[in-house]
Design a protein around this motif. Structure first.
Motif, PDB file in Angstrom:
ATOM      1  N   THR A 194       0.849  -1.205   0.000  1.00 25.30           N
ATOM      2  CA  THR A 194       0.000   0.000   0.000  1.00 25.30           C
ATOM      3  C   THR A 194       0.880   1.249   0.000  1.00 25.30           C
ATOM      4  O   THR A 194       0.736   2.135  -0.856  1.00 25.30           O
ATOM      5  N   GLN A 225      -3.938   7.014   5.082  1.00 24.05           N
ATOM      6  CA  GLN A 225      -4.506   5.679   4.830  1.00 24.05           C
ATOM      7  C   GLN A 225      -3.889   4.709   5.848  1.00 24.05           C
ATOM      8  O   GLN A 225      -2.660   4.620   5.948  1.00 24.05           O
ATOM      9  N   HIS A 239      -3.293   1.531   6.212  1.00 27.97           N
ATOM     10  CA  HIS A 239      -2.322   0.496   5.831  1.00 27.97           C
ATOM     11  C   HIS A 239      -1.022   1.061   5.300  1.00 27.97           C
ATOM     12  O   HIS A 239      -0.090   0.313   5.023  1.00 27.97           O
ATOM     13  N   MET A 258     -11.987   0.785   7.130  1.00 25.71           N
ATOM     14  CA  MET A 258     -12.206   1.465   5.853  1.00 25.71           C
ATOM     15  C   MET A 258     -13.542   2.198   5.798  1.00 25.71           C
ATOM     16  O   MET A 258     -14.562   1.660   6.237  1.00 25.71           O
ATOM     17  N   GLY A 309      -8.037   4.606  -0.052  1.00 28.62           N
ATOM     18  CA  GLY A 309      -7.788   3.611  -1.094  1.00 28.62           C
ATOM     19  C   GLY A 309      -8.948   3.569  -2.081  1.00 28.62           C
ATOM     20  O   GLY A 309     -10.074   3.929  -1.741  1.00 28.62           O
ATOM     21  N   ASP A 310      -8.649   3.101  -3.294  1.00 30.92           N
ATOM     22  CA  ASP A 310      -9.749   3.008  -4.273  1.00 30.92           C
ATOM     23  C   ASP A 310     -10.723   1.899  -3.884  1.00 30.92           C
ATOM     24  O   ASP A 310     -11.936   2.040  -4.031  1.00 30.92           O
ATOM     25  N   GLU A 325     -11.379   1.115  -0.889  1.00 31.43           N
ATOM     26  CA  GLU A 325     -12.085   1.674   0.271  1.00 31.43           C
ATOM     27  C   GLU A 325     -13.341   2.439  -0.143  1.00 31.43           C
ATOM     28  O   GLU A 325     -14.290   2.556   0.637  1.00 31.43           O
ATOM     29  N   GLU A 355     -16.912   1.152   0.478  1.00 29.44           N
ATOM     30  CA  GLU A 355     -17.634   1.265   1.749  1.00 29.44           C
ATOM     31  C   GLU A 355     -18.677   2.375   1.590  1.00 29.44           C
ATOM     32  O   GLU A 355     -18.354   3.475   1.136  1.00 29.44           O
ATOM     33  N   GLN A 377      -6.339  -1.922  -7.292  1.00 30.17           N
ATOM     34  CA  GLN A 377      -6.420  -3.194  -6.577  1.00 30.17           C
ATOM     35  C   GLN A 377      -6.895  -2.976  -5.153  1.00 30.17           C
ATOM     36  O   GLN A 377      -6.656  -1.925  -4.561  1.00 30.17           O
ATOM     37  N   ARG A 378      -7.543  -3.999  -4.637  1.00 30.94           N
ATOM     38  CA  ARG A 378      -7.866  -4.024  -3.213  1.00 30.94           C
ATOM     39  C   ARG A 378      -7.158  -5.217  -2.606  1.00 30.94           C
ATOM     40  O   ARG A 378      -6.035  -5.501  -3.016  1.00 30.94           O
ATOM     41  N   LEU A 379      -7.758  -5.901  -1.653  1.00 29.62           N
ATOM     42  CA  LEU A 379      -7.016  -6.976  -0.991  1.00 29.62           C
ATOM     43  C   LEU A 379      -6.955  -8.240  -1.850  1.00 29.62           C
ATOM     44  O   LEU A 379      -5.897  -8.824  -2.068  1.00 29.62           O
ATOM     45  N   VAL A 406     -10.093  -3.821  -8.150  1.00 29.49           N
ATOM     46  CA  VAL A 406     -11.283  -3.153  -7.606  1.00 29.49           C
ATOM     47  C   VAL A 406     -12.427  -3.262  -8.616  1.00 29.49           C
ATOM     48  O   VAL A 406     -13.558  -3.560  -8.270  1.00 29.49           O
ATOM     49  N   LYS A 408       0.054  -0.955  -7.337  1.00 29.49           N
ATOM     50  CA  LYS A 408       0.137  -1.534  -6.001  1.00 29.49           C
ATOM     51  C   LYS A 408       1.421  -2.358  -5.900  1.00 29.49           C
ATOM     52  O   LYS A 408       1.741  -3.154  -6.787  1.00 29.49           O
ATOM     53  N   HIS A 410      -1.101  -7.422  -1.693  1.00 33.12           N
ATOM     54  CA  HIS A 410      -1.535  -6.774  -0.451  1.00 33.12           C
ATOM     55  C   HIS A 410      -0.996  -7.513   0.774  1.00 33.12           C
ATOM     56  O   HIS A 410      -0.701  -6.910   1.804  1.00 33.12           O
TER      57      HIS A 410
HETATM   58  C1  LIG Z   1     -14.086  -1.942   7.327  1.00 35.84           C
HETATM   59  C2  LIG Z   1     -12.897  -2.730   6.889  1.00 35.84           C
HETATM   60  N1  LIG Z   1     -13.079  -3.863   6.188  1.00 35.84           N
HETATM   61  C3  LIG Z   1     -12.034  -4.594   5.791  1.00 35.84           C
HETATM   62  C4  LIG Z   1     -10.755  -4.223   6.087  1.00 35.84           C
HETATM   63  C5  LIG Z   1      -9.592  -5.105   5.679  1.00 35.84           C
HETATM   64  N2  LIG Z   1      -8.787  -4.489   4.594  1.00 35.84           N
HETATM   65  C6  LIG Z   1      -7.678  -3.867   4.886  1.00 35.84           C
HETATM   66  S1  LIG Z   1      -6.916  -3.198   3.544  1.00 35.84           S
HETATM   67  C7  LIG Z   1      -8.076  -3.814   2.532  1.00 35.84           C
HETATM   68  C8  LIG Z   1      -7.958  -3.540   1.060  1.00 35.84           C
HETATM   69  C9  LIG Z   1      -7.686  -2.102   0.786  1.00 35.84           C
HETATM   70  O1  LIG Z   1      -7.774  -1.786  -0.541  1.00 35.84           O
HETATM   71  P1  LIG Z   1      -7.682  -0.295  -0.999  1.00 35.84           P
HETATM   72  O2  LIG Z   1      -8.657   0.539  -0.278  1.00 35.84           O
HETATM   73  O3  LIG Z   1      -7.785  -0.265  -2.479  1.00 35.84           O
HETATM   74  O4  LIG Z   1      -6.251   0.172  -0.490  1.00 35.84           O
HETATM   75  P2  LIG Z   1      -4.827  -0.113  -1.129  1.00 35.84           P
HETATM   76  O5  LIG Z   1      -4.108  -0.961  -0.137  1.00 35.84           O
HETATM   77  O6  LIG Z   1      -5.032  -0.800  -2.428  1.00 35.84           O
HETATM   78  O7  LIG Z   1      -4.215   1.225  -1.299  1.00 35.84           O
HETATM   79  C10 LIG Z   1      -9.044  -4.504   3.263  1.00 35.84           C
HETATM   80  C11 LIG Z   1     -10.202  -5.191   2.682  1.00 35.84           C
HETATM   81  C12 LIG Z   1     -10.595  -3.022   6.834  1.00 35.84           C
HETATM   82  N3  LIG Z   1      -9.417  -2.572   7.189  1.00 35.84           N
HETATM   83  N4  LIG Z   1     -11.676  -2.297   7.184  1.00 35.84           N
END
Ligand SMILES: Cc1ncc(C[n+]2csc(CCOP(=O)(O)OP(=O)(O)O)c2C)c(N)n1
Ligand SMILES: [Mg+2]
Length: 892
Positions: A112, A143, A145, A198, A233-234, A236, A239, A266-268, A272, A396, A411
């Motif tokens: 991230t 962010q 993470h 998120m 995050g994209d 994110e 939510e 990308q997400r986890l 995305v 990513k 991730h």
């Molecule tokens: C409410 C919530 N659900 C799930 C998670 C677990 N989680 C942490 S990072 C992530 C993916 C993040 O993707 P993105 O927002 O695109 O951020 P990137 O790391 O790609 O910049 C998830 C699902 C969390 N932290 N909060």
């Protein structure tokens, strides 16, 4: 049309289109963009009149919003900034890799921050202004993470030690460590905003920016050009909370707000929007909400290629690719890019003919190009009238190469093998040998190195370090005895609800010379429900636009008055938004050095149940203030039924460690709790906040008995002892909130009909009793040689004979959880189960918490103890009209 005619037609179209484009260019050159825009708008209107159906789109082409010719010069030393950024990348990676070598599976994220490094570094070097005595500073939501990168920078700045980095995610190690994500509770001098759940931070950032304006419009702080930055995050953005308040931000003209969405596609788990384009989707959502949208998609290397693309074919091609394909390009060779991206059209291939495959692979994306990011940030901070969102395309796991760049697994990548480490080291020019780098040491150049001097100088120019949390508010002075005294006297027989009593106190607080201006009432479209409408007129509803209309009820006493300096935050139907306002107001003592005191009053069932994660974040943030659960109590809120009747919230309040939860029965109890709360939070600066339930059942409020203040605050006190001291049949009855009245009626029935002398206790806080009992138990366990301490409940009941019965309008677990510190067995009555649309009496019968059921419970206990005959119990059940075979509320 045969083929030949079609081709001719096509060629003619192309020529014509080319002419139109050229004339637009010449208008742009000779008359500028304003005139060009006017012409285009007129053309669009004309086309509509002529019946041409132009499709609606909120999208612009898949290109950078800021054209090269409007791009400002980059003001920094780009090479030096790149070197600093590389060191931060290395240390961020090292933190995670090292932590996982020491303790397998301790976690952490590399990819991230790897994708967001440039987004942050341009901010740190050129934009984020620190809080200083002269300037309130910018507010940055990082962010969650990306935390390793933020720590790694603070390490270079000399703010965090190698030891702390070493203990990333191992906070309990000697010498201290670093929390996984931004948690002000754990690192109160560093982090300001918890962002890792998120969706919370985008919403909190919007309401923070709005609250800043509120403070300005109410004259509580000077107007400044301070910005609120939210990095998200994209993924994110999926939510609901993330985009849930973007229309508010535009409506409020929050040009002090900047979102930066790290669009690494990308997400986890994976992409995305594999089959679509997240950037275009977000652009249309934000543009539709009237935000200023700045897309930063392509880096400077693309500029000359795009310039050669006079026909717009390349931009068209870019707009056609779905994100899944874009992701594939990231992990592919230059030859693959040439074939699959440019290969579809010979004219596209021609555009990149001069470039070797390797150069094609290295064409940077906008989010990795400091010049493009700088241009976007500059445009954002200078933009007036609406909030800005920057959609920055990144990769990513940027720089991780084979170890994860652009891969679906990136991730979770926490370990790199030796080759991968060496490659990362070489790619970012970290001065570590092949042997040294596989140990992944933290690397910090000397204090007098060019890098450290530059980095510090930049931060100095921007006022100091970010993030940094500090408490700058002065404690309030007065004790406020006078303010609350009148509520100790009771209502002289008048029937009032605890809600009305609370509103009376709120009204009084609003008039107080010291705290009046600091009080921030917050309601989600529920003021009339709580009888607060008189406040509309007296203190006004905050509206940044003032009141542009004559309210329909202007001729009434309590008309709907909106005002620029209005004090009430009438949020509309958004508990999440209201909670975000509560957080902004309740943390202003740190963010702004202003002790605002929020009172957020809501339908209690739509509080914890709906927005518990925001409440948790508020707790983490050390937010201070009062949450008021209105229309509370499963059987006290009549009529509304299953969805509304709250018997849960006091249980849901249990896990929040620094939240004090009270279920008061009488006005004086509320007054005592409020006065003490204001003292503890705003005078003694304790990091606690309050949840108080208030009800809408009217009954006379008694005057406060002598000597009960301490008991009210600690969780229980004997409200009404039996006058009958002779009876051998004894009981202790515990009630809370309006159910206390049922216990009082049971006291009468027991005495009159069964000769049982019962004392009645008001239990104001089961949570307080539970916390105290556990603490005492724990202390005794750890200090066996010392005189054992006694839990407060046990102390209260030391010399109280008889059976024990508790009745609550919440789950039975509340009384039951303190029973082990009671001298004898406890019968706990409560409202487990779904509510019903019914009146109070029927509801209390249904849930078996009314005076009759309390009476039977006491008699049953006496029967078990052998103090009364079974026939007495049988007769009581019959005489009191209780159906022993009625349905069980828990399962019906
Ligand atoms: C409410 C919530 N659900 C799930 C998670 C677990 N989680 C942490 S990072 C992530 C993916 C993040 O993707 P993105 O927002 O695109 O951020 P990137 O790391 O790609 O910049 C998830 C699902 C969390 N932290 N909060
Ligand atoms: Mg992402």
């Amino acid at each position: 049309m045969d083929n030949e005619t079609s081709t001719q037609q096509h060629a003619m179209d192309d020529v014509e289109i080319q002419e139109w484009l050229e004339s637009l260019d010449s208008v742009l050159e000779s008359s500028g963009p304003e005139v060009a825009r006017e012409i285009l708008e007129r053309l669009r209107a004309h086309a509509t009149v002529e019946g041409i159906d132009l499709p609606f789109t909120a999208n612009t082409p898949y290109a950078n919003t800021i054209p090269v010719r409007l791009q400002p010069l980059f003001p920094g030393d780009q090479e030096l900034e790149r070197r600093i950024k590389s060191l931060i990348r290395w240390n961020a990676l090292a933190m995670v890799v090292r932590a996982n070598r020491v303790e397998h599976n301790i976690g952490g994220h590399i990819s991230t921050y790897a994708s967001a490094a440039t987004l942050y570094e341009v901010g740190f070097n050129h934009f984020f202004r620190a809080r200083t005595p002269e300037f309130e500073g910018d507010t940055v939501y990082f962010q969650g993470h990306a935390a390793p990168g933020i720590y790694a920078r603070a390490f270079l700045e000399g703010r965090l030690s190698a030891q702390q980095l070493e203990n990333f995610r191992r906070e309990l190690k000697p010498g201290g460590g670093l929390s996984s994500y931004p948690h002000p509770w754990l690192m109160p001098d560093f982090w300001e905003f918890p962002t890792v759940s998120m969706g919370l931070s985008p919403l909190m950032a919007i309401y923070q920016a709005r609250y800043n304006r509120y403070l300005e419009n109410r004259g509580l702080k000077p107007a400044t050009d301070a910005k609120v930055w939210a990095f998200i995050g994209d993924g994110e953005t999926d939510e609901p909370e993330s985009l849930g308040a973007i229309t508010l931000a535009a409506r409020e003209n929050l040009d002090n707000l900047i979102f930066v969405v790290n669009c690494n596609l990308q997400r986890l788990d994976g992409p995305v929007r594999g089959n679509g384009q997240i950037i275009q989707e977000l652009e249309s959502a934000f543009r539709g909400a009237r935000w200023n949208v700045i897309k930063v998609l392509w880096g400077s290397e693309w500029d000359p290629i795009l310039e050669r693309d006079t026909e717009g074919l390349l931009v068209k091609r870019m707009g056609e690719m779905v994100d899944g394909e874009y992701q594939k390009l990231v992990v592919s060779s230059g030859a693959y890019v040439r074939e699959h991206f440019f290969g579809g059209d010979p004219r596209l291939l021609q555009l990149v003919e001069p470039l070797p495959d390797e150069a094609l692979r290295r064409l940077r994306l906008g989010g990795h190009d400091p010049r493009k990011i700088y241009a976007a940030y500059k445009a954002a901070v200078e933009h007036k009238g609406t909030p800005t969102v920057i959609l920055a395309r990144t990769i990513k796991g940027y720089g991780l190469g084979e170890a994860g760049e652009g891969k679906n697994v990136t991730h979770q990548q926490k370990k790199l093998n030796e080759d991968e480490l060496r490659e990362f080291r070489s790619r970012f020019g970290i001065p570590l040998s092949d042997e040294a780098c596989i140990e992944v040491p933290f690397y910090r150049p000397a204090d007098d190195s060019e890098e450290i001097r530059y980095l510090r100088a930049r931060r100095e120019a921007l006022g100091g370090y970010v993030p940094k949390r500090s408490v700058r508010s002065a404690p309030i002075a007065a004790e406020h005895d006078d303010l609350f005294r009148e509520f100790f006297d009771g209502s002289e027989g008048r029937e009032v609800s605890t809600t009305m009593a609370f509103v009376g106190m709120l009204r009084k607080m609003l008039r107080d010379p010291e705290i009046g201006k600091l009080v921030v009432p917050i309601v989600p479209d529920e003021a009339r429900t709580f009888g607060m409408e008189s406040l509309f007129r007296t203190v006004g509803i905050y509206s940044s636009a003032g009141q542009r209309y004559e309210p329909v009820d202007v001729n009434t006493l309590l008309y709907y008055k909106e005002a620029k300096d209005g004090q009430i935050l009438e949020e509309g139907i958004t508990e999440a938004g209201s909670m975000a306002s509560f957080i902004a107001a309740g943390s202003a003592y740190a963010t702004h050095g202003i002790n605002t005191i929020p009172f957020f009053i809501f339908y209690s069932m739509f509080g914890f149940q709906r927005i518990a994660d925001f409440i948790w974040a508020a707790a983490d943030m050390r937010t201070r203030g009062f949450l008021l659960g209105g229309t509370a109590g499963r059987t006290t809120l009549s009529g509304e039924g299953l969805q509304h009747q709250d018997g849960n919230s006091h249980v849901l309040a249990l896990p929040v460690p620094n939240l004090r939860a009270y279920d008061p029965a009488f006005a004086y109890e509320i007054a005592v709790i409020l006065q003490d709360g204001i003292r503890r939070m705003y005078k003694d600066s304790e990091n606690i906040f309050y949840y108080i339930t208030v009800m809408n059942e009217p009954y006379p409020m008694p005057p406060m008995p002598e000597g009960v203040k301490d008991g009210i605050l600690k969780g229980m006190y004997r409200y009404h002892a039996s006058a009958n001291t002779k009876s051998k049949l004894r009981a202790q009855l515990f009630g809370s909130g309006s159910i206390l009245n049922e216990a009082l009626r049971a006291q009468e029935i027991l005495e009159e009909k069964f000769g049982v002398a019962a004392d009645v206790w008001s239990v104001t806080s089961y949570k307080a009793l539970y916390t105290d009992g556990n603490e005492v138990e724990r202390w005794n366990r750890l200090h066996p040689a010392e005189e054992p301490r006694v839990p407060y409940v046990t102390q209260c009941l030391a010399n109280t004979p008889g059976v024990l019965v508790a009745a609550s309008d919440y789950l039975k677990t509340l009384p039951n959880m303190i029973s082990k510190w009671m001298p004898r067995r406890l019968t706990g009555l409560g409202t487990d189960g779904f509510g019903r649309s019914e009146g109070r009496a029927s509801l209390r019968e249904f849930f078996e918490v009314d005076a009759r059921f309390i009476t039977v419970a006491a008699l049953h206990e006496l029967f078990i103890d052998g103090k009364v005959a079974r026939s007495v119990l049988d007769k009581a059940i019959k005489d009191l009209g209780i159906n022993p075979d009625k349905s069980n509320p828990v399962v019906s």
